[in-house]
Scaffold this active site. Structure first.
Site, PDB file in Angstrom:
ATOM      1  N   SER A  41       0.827  -1.211   0.000  1.00 57.81           N
ATOM      2  CA  SER A  41       0.000   0.000   0.000  1.00 57.81           C
ATOM      3  C   SER A  41       0.849   1.243   0.000  1.00 57.81           C
ATOM      4  O   SER A  41       0.350   2.337  -0.187  1.00 57.81           O
ATOM      5  CB  SER A  41      -0.841   0.078   1.275  1.00 57.81           C
ATOM      6  OG  SER A  41      -1.246  -1.151   1.719  1.00 57.81           O
ATOM      7  N   HIS A  87      -1.482  -2.865  -6.582  1.00 55.83           N
ATOM      8  CA  HIS A  87      -2.140  -2.512  -5.320  1.00 55.83           C
ATOM      9  C   HIS A  87      -3.670  -2.509  -5.462  1.00 55.83           C
ATOM     10  O   HIS A  87      -4.239  -1.639  -6.124  1.00 55.83           O
ATOM     11  CB  HIS A  87      -1.637  -1.126  -4.868  1.00 55.83           C
ATOM     12  CG  HIS A  87      -2.246  -0.641  -3.604  1.00 55.83           C
ATOM     13  ND1 HIS A  87      -2.529   0.678  -3.358  1.00 55.83           N
ATOM     14  CD2 HIS A  87      -2.632  -1.315  -2.479  1.00 55.83           C
ATOM     15  CE1 HIS A  87      -3.056   0.801  -2.155  1.00 55.83           C
ATOM     16  NE2 HIS A  87      -3.136  -0.388  -1.611  1.00 55.83           N
ATOM     17  N   GLU A 142      -3.869   0.156  -8.351  1.00 53.02           N
ATOM     18  CA  GLU A 142      -2.743   1.048  -8.667  1.00 53.02           C
ATOM     19  C   GLU A 142      -1.580   0.188  -9.156  1.00 53.02           C
ATOM     20  O   GLU A 142      -1.178  -0.754  -8.465  1.00 53.02           O
ATOM     21  CB  GLU A 142      -2.293   1.818  -7.412  1.00 53.02           C
ATOM     22  CG  GLU A 142      -3.161   3.008  -7.065  1.00 53.02           C
ATOM     23  CD  GLU A 142      -2.669   3.761  -5.829  1.00 53.02           C
ATOM     24  OE1 GLU A 142      -2.665   4.993  -5.841  1.00 53.02           O
ATOM     25  OE2 GLU A 142      -2.302   3.107  -4.827  1.00 53.02           O
ATOM     26  N   ASN A 144      -3.030   6.183  -0.821  1.00 50.94           N
ATOM     27  CA  ASN A 144      -2.776   6.325   0.616  1.00 50.94           C
ATOM     28  C   ASN A 144      -2.087   7.625   0.985  1.00 50.94           C
ATOM     29  O   ASN A 144      -2.198   8.089   2.122  1.00 50.94           O
ATOM     30  CB  ASN A 144      -2.013   5.108   1.136  1.00 50.94           C
ATOM     31  CG  ASN A 144      -2.949   3.927   1.287  1.00 50.94           C
ATOM     32  OD1 ASN A 144      -4.060   4.084   1.794  1.00 50.94           O
ATOM     33  ND2 ASN A 144      -2.550   2.772   0.812  1.00 50.94           N
TER      34      ASN A 144
END
Ligand code: 3HC
Length: 272
Positions: free
Chosen positions: A105, A126, A138, A176
């Site tokens: 992440s 991801h 991602e 994130n």
């Protein structure tokens, strides 16, 4: 997340091997995949029965069981040492031409690439929770990732119904890097008694049309996972906007990890 990743590939028609060191975790994974497939079937979203899809997944505690896999996706804890060690072990057993992805992440793909045998066949892949519902993935290349790998993996993900974005190898990527400061600020607002947890969350559900407020989302992601991601962001950017708040640390230290442990910012009964 490993369960969800295995499930979506099996739904897409691929044979999948789920590996975990813990036998009980594999049994739970099987049940949770079956539950998820049953939900999707009820809504008419499956082309096959849950039983047929589940038959494509085998469960193993032995890493050797992936020795002939075309693609391996690592989804262990968000800790550099754990991920590096796992990637080294994967590299030692897989075929020379296998693709290896990390579901990290936030950790640098360039850094992780030093743990695999063929860095040109390694990249970040991801996924988002719940994986069977969320379309986004991602994709992150390292300086060594071969040019055609990104295209190949993008096409593979589109073939299983995902909608990938390509992002640079910056800590936390896009998702994130933006989400964690939101969660952090919501925790600080709670610490400063600006509003109750439920009113903070309601603000985002009703005011911004988010499906979950930031505190419920943190519980859903796992408070330990949020803390690990914030640590990576804080250590890499050195910016206090990523620093894990004391309340988050206290909850994690007392094993209140959110939904999966039955309590975090909220209590969940037997909901896991
Ligand atoms: N499998 C299959 N279907 C599922 C499912 C699963 N695992 N989980 C939920 N669903 C389905 C439900 O059946 C339901 O379908 P319906 O609307 O047709 O009845 C639908 O999804 C909504 O579920 P629920 O009614 O149970 O509950 P909610 O309406 O609260 O939705 C949610 C649940 C989909 C999780 C929604 O709240 C949501 O989208 N929340 C935000 C999730 C999010 O932001 N995820 C990203 C987290 S960040 C991340 O993962 C990155 C990492 O690096 C931290």
């Amino acid at each position: 997340m490993g369960r969800g990743i295995g499930q979506v590939f099996a739904q897409g028609g691929y044979s999948v091997t789920q590996v975990d060191v813990n036998k009980d975790a594999l049994a739970l994974a099987k049940d949770s995949i079956y539950d998820s497939l049953s939900k999707l079937e009820k809504k008419g979203l499956l082309r096959e029965t849950p039983e047929t899809i589940l038959k494509r997944i085998s469960f193993s505690t032995e890493l050797d069981s992936i020795s002939d896999s075309d693609i391996v996706i690592e989804a262990v804890f968000e800790r550099l040492d754990v991920k590096s060690e796992t990637l080294r072990k994967i590299s030692a057993v897989v075929r020379e031409d296998a693709l290896i992805g990390s579901n990290t992440s936030s950790i640098s793909i360039n850094l992780l690439s030093s743990s695999v045998r063929n860095p040109e066949r390694f990249m970040g892949i991801h996924f988002f929770n719940p994986v069977p519902v969320m379309k986004l993935v991602e994709l992150v290349s390292s300086e060594n990732t071969s040019g055609d790998l990104l295209k190949k993996v993008s096409e593979l993900l589109v073939s299983i119904g995902k909608d990938p974005v390509h992002v640079k190898d910056f800590p936390g990527f896009v998702s994130n890097r933006v989400l964690m400061p939101l969660i952090r600020e919501a925790i600080l607002a709670l610490e400063e008694s600006v509003a109750s947890a439920s009113d903070i969350d309601k603000t985002f559900r009703l005011g911004m049309n988010h499906p979950m407020g930031p505190l419920e989302l943190a519980d859903f992601i796992g408070l330990d996972v949020c803390q690990d991601i914030m640590e990576v962001l804080y250590n890499n950017y050195g910016d206090p906007r990523f620093k894990p708040p004391v309340t988050l640390r206290n909850l994690v230290n007392s094993k209140k990890l959110g939904r999966k442990s039955g309590e975090g910012f909220y209590k969940y009964g037997d909901k896991k």
